[in-house]
Write a protein that holds these residues in place. Sequence first.
Motif, PDB file in Angstrom:
ATOM      1  N   LEU A  13       0.661  -1.113  -0.056  1.00 16.44           N
ATOM      2  CA  LEU A  13      -0.243  -0.007   0.073  1.00 16.44           C
ATOM      3  C   LEU A  13       0.693   1.470   0.035  1.00 16.44           C
ATOM      4  CD1 LEU A  13      -2.523  -1.218   2.821  1.00 16.44           C
ATOM      5  CD2 LEU A  13      -3.084  -1.028   0.290  1.00 16.44           C
ATOM      6  N   ASN A  14       2.077   1.039   0.568  1.00 22.39           N
ATOM      7  CA  ASN A  14       2.868   2.320   0.553  1.00 22.39           C
ATOM      8  C   ASN A  14       3.972   2.588  -0.307  1.00 22.39           C
ATOM      9  OD1 ASN A  14       4.628   0.411   1.239  1.00 22.39           O
ATOM     10  ND2 ASN A  14       5.011   1.046   3.416  1.00 22.39           N
ATOM     11  N   ASP A  15       3.632   2.107  -1.653  1.00 19.65           N
ATOM     12  CA  ASP A  15       4.743   2.767  -2.721  1.00 19.65           C
ATOM     13  C   ASP A  15       4.003   3.371  -3.873  1.00 19.65           C
ATOM     14  OD1 ASP A  15       7.152   1.224  -1.378  1.00 19.65           O
ATOM     15  OD2 ASP A  15       7.086  -0.457  -2.879  1.00 19.65           O
ATOM     16  N   GLY A  16       3.192   4.346  -3.390  1.00 16.88           N
ATOM     17  CA  GLY A  16       2.535   5.145  -4.580  1.00 16.88           C
ATOM     18  C   GLY A  16       1.160   4.182  -4.759  1.00 16.88           C
ATOM     19  N   GLN A  17       1.358   3.613  -5.965  1.00 13.33           N
ATOM     20  CA  GLN A  17      -0.018   2.701  -6.258  1.00 13.33           C
ATOM     21  C   GLN A  17       0.037   1.596  -5.876  1.00 13.33           C
ATOM     22  OE1 GLN A  17      -0.241   2.067 -10.626  1.00 13.33           O
ATOM     23  NE2 GLN A  17      -2.334   1.391 -10.524  1.00 13.33           N
ATOM     24  N   PRO A  18      -1.204   0.876  -5.031  1.00 13.16           N
ATOM     25  CA  PRO A  18      -1.301  -0.155  -4.528  1.00 13.16           C
ATOM     26  C   PRO A  18      -1.041  -1.291  -5.580  1.00 13.16           C
ATOM     27  CG  PRO A  18      -3.183   1.195  -3.624  1.00 13.16           C
ATOM     28  CD  PRO A  18      -2.509   1.957  -4.958  1.00 13.16           C
ATOM     29  N   HIS A  19      -0.066  -2.156  -5.354  1.00 16.42           N
ATOM     30  CA  HIS A  19       0.127  -3.379  -5.973  1.00 16.42           C
ATOM     31  C   HIS A  19       0.480  -4.774  -5.318  1.00 16.42           C
ATOM     32  CE1 HIS A  19       4.069  -1.667  -5.286  1.00 16.42           C
ATOM     33  NE2 HIS A  19       4.615  -2.910  -5.420  1.00 16.42           N
ATOM     34  N   LEU A  20       0.428  -5.689  -5.684  1.00 18.62           N
ATOM     35  CA  LEU A  20       0.763  -7.096  -5.255  1.00 18.62           C
ATOM     36  C   LEU A  20       2.417  -7.384  -5.729  1.00 18.62           C
ATOM     37  CD1 LEU A  20      -2.314  -9.228  -6.439  1.00 18.62           C
ATOM     38  CD2 LEU A  20      -2.181  -7.941  -4.186  1.00 18.62           C
ATOM     39  N   VAL A  21       2.956  -8.359  -4.708  1.00 17.75           N
ATOM     40  CA  VAL A  21       4.067  -8.833  -5.171  1.00 17.75           C
ATOM     41  C   VAL A  21       4.319 -10.274  -4.771  1.00 17.75           C
ATOM     42  CG1 VAL A  21       5.400  -6.542  -4.316  1.00 17.75           C
ATOM     43  CG2 VAL A  21       4.993  -8.296  -2.587  1.00 17.75           C
ATOM     44  N   ALA A  22       5.023 -10.984  -5.429  1.00 15.59           N
ATOM     45  CA  ALA A  22       5.021 -12.300  -5.391  1.00 15.59           C
ATOM     46  C   ALA A  22       6.763 -12.711  -4.998  1.00 15.59           C
ATOM     47  CB  ALA A  22       4.741 -12.867  -6.784  1.00 15.59           C
ATOM     48  N   ARG A  23       6.775 -13.898  -4.480  1.00 18.40           N
ATOM     49  CA  ARG A  23       8.034 -14.303  -4.432  1.00 18.40           C
ATOM     50  C   ARG A  23       8.487 -15.194  -5.502  1.00 18.40           C
ATOM     51  NH1 ARG A  23      10.164 -15.212   1.061  1.00 18.40           N
ATOM     52  NH2 ARG A  23      10.802 -17.102   0.210  1.00 18.40           N
ATOM     53  N   GLU A  24       9.359 -14.844  -6.353  1.00 14.54           N
ATOM     54  CA  GLU A  24       9.772 -15.432  -7.718  1.00 14.54           C
ATOM     55  C   GLU A  24      10.982 -16.412  -7.294  1.00 14.54           C
ATOM     56  OE1 GLU A  24       9.522 -13.826 -11.682  1.00 14.54           O
ATOM     57  OE2 GLU A  24      11.705 -13.512 -11.002  1.00 14.54           O
ATOM     58  N   CYS A  25      11.143 -17.620  -7.675  1.00 10.98           N
ATOM     59  CA  CYS A  25      12.113 -18.531  -7.646  1.00 10.98           C
ATOM     60  C   CYS A  25      13.072 -17.955  -8.463  1.00 10.98           C
ATOM     61  CB  CYS A  25      11.713 -20.146  -7.994  1.00 10.98           C
ATOM     62  SG  CYS A  25      13.204 -21.089  -8.168  1.00 10.98           S
ATOM     63  N   VAL A  26      14.525 -17.986  -8.051  1.00 11.35           N
ATOM     64  CA  VAL A  26      15.491 -17.192  -8.942  1.00 11.35           C
ATOM     65  C   VAL A  26      15.964 -18.394  -9.793  1.00 11.35           C
ATOM     66  CG1 VAL A  26      16.177 -15.463  -7.257  1.00 11.35           C
ATOM     67  CG2 VAL A  26      17.321 -17.744  -7.137  1.00 11.35           C
ATOM     68  N   ASN A  27      15.721 -19.705  -9.563  1.00  8.04           N
ATOM     69  CA  ASN A  27      16.273 -20.592 -10.598  1.00  8.04           C
ATOM     70  C   ASN A  27      15.206 -20.995 -11.709  1.00  8.04           C
ATOM     71  OD1 ASN A  27      17.916 -23.020 -11.069  1.00  8.04           O
ATOM     72  ND2 ASN A  27      16.328 -24.238 -10.405  1.00  8.04           N
ATOM     73  N   CYS A  28      13.894 -21.058 -11.554  1.00  9.75           N
ATOM     74  CA  CYS A  28      12.992 -21.210 -12.588  1.00  9.75           C
ATOM     75  C   CYS A  28      11.879 -20.161 -12.735  1.00  9.75           C
ATOM     76  CB  CYS A  28      12.285 -22.633 -12.092  1.00  9.75           C
ATOM     77  SG  CYS A  28      11.148 -22.541 -10.733  1.00  9.75           S
ATOM     78  N   ALA A  29      11.731 -19.152 -11.955  1.00  8.25           N
ATOM     79  CA  ALA A  29      10.824 -18.283 -12.083  1.00  8.25           C
ATOM     80  C   ALA A  29       9.505 -18.436 -11.675  1.00  8.25           C
ATOM     81  CB  ALA A  29      11.050 -17.500 -13.653  1.00  8.25           C
ATOM     82  N   ALA A  30       9.330 -19.465 -10.926  1.00  7.26           N
ATOM     83  CA  ALA A  30       7.983 -19.829 -10.531  1.00  7.26           C
ATOM     84  C   ALA A  30       7.397 -18.995  -9.632  1.00  7.26           C
ATOM     85  CB  ALA A  30       7.812 -21.307  -9.978  1.00  7.26           C
ATOM     86  N   ARG A  31       6.349 -18.296  -9.657  1.00  8.87           N
ATOM     87  CA  ARG A  31       5.891 -17.321  -8.503  1.00  8.87           C
ATOM     88  C   ARG A  31       4.704 -17.855  -7.603  1.00  8.87           C
ATOM     89  NH1 ARG A  31       5.451 -11.915 -12.378  1.00  8.87           N
ATOM     90  NH2 ARG A  31       7.550 -11.751 -12.691  1.00  8.87           N
ATOM     91  N   PHE A  32       4.954 -17.351  -6.239  1.00  9.61           N
ATOM     92  CA  PHE A  32       4.138 -17.678  -5.286  1.00  9.61           C
ATOM     93  C   PHE A  32       3.712 -16.471  -4.353  1.00  9.61           C
ATOM     94  CE2 PHE A  32       7.316 -20.884  -6.046  1.00  9.61           C
ATOM     95  CZ  PHE A  32       6.489 -21.979  -6.576  1.00  9.61           C
ATOM     96  N   PHE A  33       2.501 -16.413  -3.793  1.00 10.89           N
ATOM     97  CA  PHE A  33       2.045 -15.523  -3.290  1.00 10.89           C
ATOM     98  C   PHE A  33       2.367 -15.627  -1.594  1.00 10.89           C
ATOM     99  CE2 PHE A  33      -0.180 -14.356  -7.015  1.00 10.89           C
ATOM    100  CZ  PHE A  33       0.382 -13.035  -7.175  1.00 10.89           C
ATOM    101  N   ASP A  34       2.469 -17.041  -1.256  1.00 12.64           N
ATOM    102  CA  ASP A  34       2.547 -17.457   0.278  1.00 12.64           C
ATOM    103  C   ASP A  34       4.008 -17.677   0.514  1.00 12.64           C
ATOM    104  OD1 ASP A  34       2.641 -19.486  -1.555  1.00 12.64           O
ATOM    105  OD2 ASP A  34       1.770 -20.694   0.031  1.00 12.64           O
ATOM    106  N   ARG A  35       4.333 -17.792   1.803  1.00  9.47           N
ATOM    107  CA  ARG A  35       5.690 -17.926   2.051  1.00  9.47           C
ATOM    108  C   ARG A  35       6.092 -19.581   1.606  1.00  9.47           C
ATOM    109  NH1 ARG A  35       8.063 -20.439   5.911  1.00  9.47           N
ATOM    110  NH2 ARG A  35       9.866 -19.763   6.773  1.00  9.47           N
ATOM    111  N   ARG A  36       7.324 -19.538   1.187  1.00 10.24           N
ATOM    112  CA  ARG A  36       7.988 -20.672   0.941  1.00 10.24           C
ATOM    113  C   ARG A  36       9.478 -20.851   1.389  1.00 10.24           C
ATOM    114  NH1 ARG A  36       4.588 -24.005  -2.721  1.00 10.24           N
ATOM    115  NH2 ARG A  36       2.904 -22.452  -2.994  1.00 10.24           N
ATOM    116  N   ASN A  37       9.560 -21.946   1.748  1.00  6.71           N
ATOM    117  CA  ASN A  37      11.042 -22.552   2.083  1.00  6.71           C
ATOM    118  C   ASN A  37      11.699 -23.121   0.874  1.00  6.71           C
ATOM    119  OD1 ASN A  37      10.635 -21.808   4.907  1.00  6.71           O
ATOM    120  ND2 ASN A  37       9.796 -23.864   5.485  1.00  6.71           N
ATOM    121  N   ALA A  38      11.020 -23.469  -0.126  1.00  9.68           N
ATOM    122  CA  ALA A  38      11.423 -24.219  -1.254  1.00  9.68           C
ATOM    123  C   ALA A  38      10.627 -23.983  -2.271  1.00  9.68           C
ATOM    124  CB  ALA A  38      11.868 -25.550  -0.989  1.00  9.68           C
ATOM    125  N   CYS A  39      11.299 -24.085  -3.639  1.00 11.40           N
ATOM    126  CA  CYS A  39      10.029 -23.909  -4.673  1.00 11.40           C
ATOM    127  C   CYS A  39       9.234 -25.025  -4.940  1.00 11.40           C
ATOM    128  CB  CYS A  39      11.097 -23.587  -5.823  1.00 11.40           C
ATOM    129  SG  CYS A  39       9.876 -23.276  -7.509  1.00 11.40           S
TER     130      CYS A  39
END
Length: 137
Positions: A13-39
């Motif tokens: 909410l605090n970066d200007g326009q509201p937006h969503l962020v995902a966690r992207e695996c740096v190895n395969c680029a899969a994206r997740f919204f929840d917390r992950r210990n592993a892809c």
Amino acid sequence: MSGQIPLVDYLVLNDGQPHLVARECVNCAARFFDRRNACANCFATEFATVPIATEGTVRAFTIVTFAAPGIPTPFVAAVVDCDGTQVRANLINVEPDPQHVFDGMEVRLATQSIGTDSAGTEAVGFGFEPASATKES
């Protein structure tokens, strides 16, 4: 009001326009919204935080007519394709019927107040609204 807090940790909410962020695996680029210990795709353990497009296209939806007690119905649950990232969210600011909701519908991220606590802190949730809807100021 004391401020705002997002209902989920991937709503920014605090970066200007509201937006969503995902966690992207740096190895395969899969994206997740929840917390992950592993892809879940490749089992790698390193992630980067990436912003998600604020506009998208409805890829699937259902009109929910029965829900848990206290949840107003009907409402529209949808899968929105945001430039390749699938986001599950409710459609808001649209009539929940097949005359107003359809696959391929262009939508944009919208925030809404969920409630305010006794200290004046507002909880903010998100959904997607028709891209043709008038923006509020």
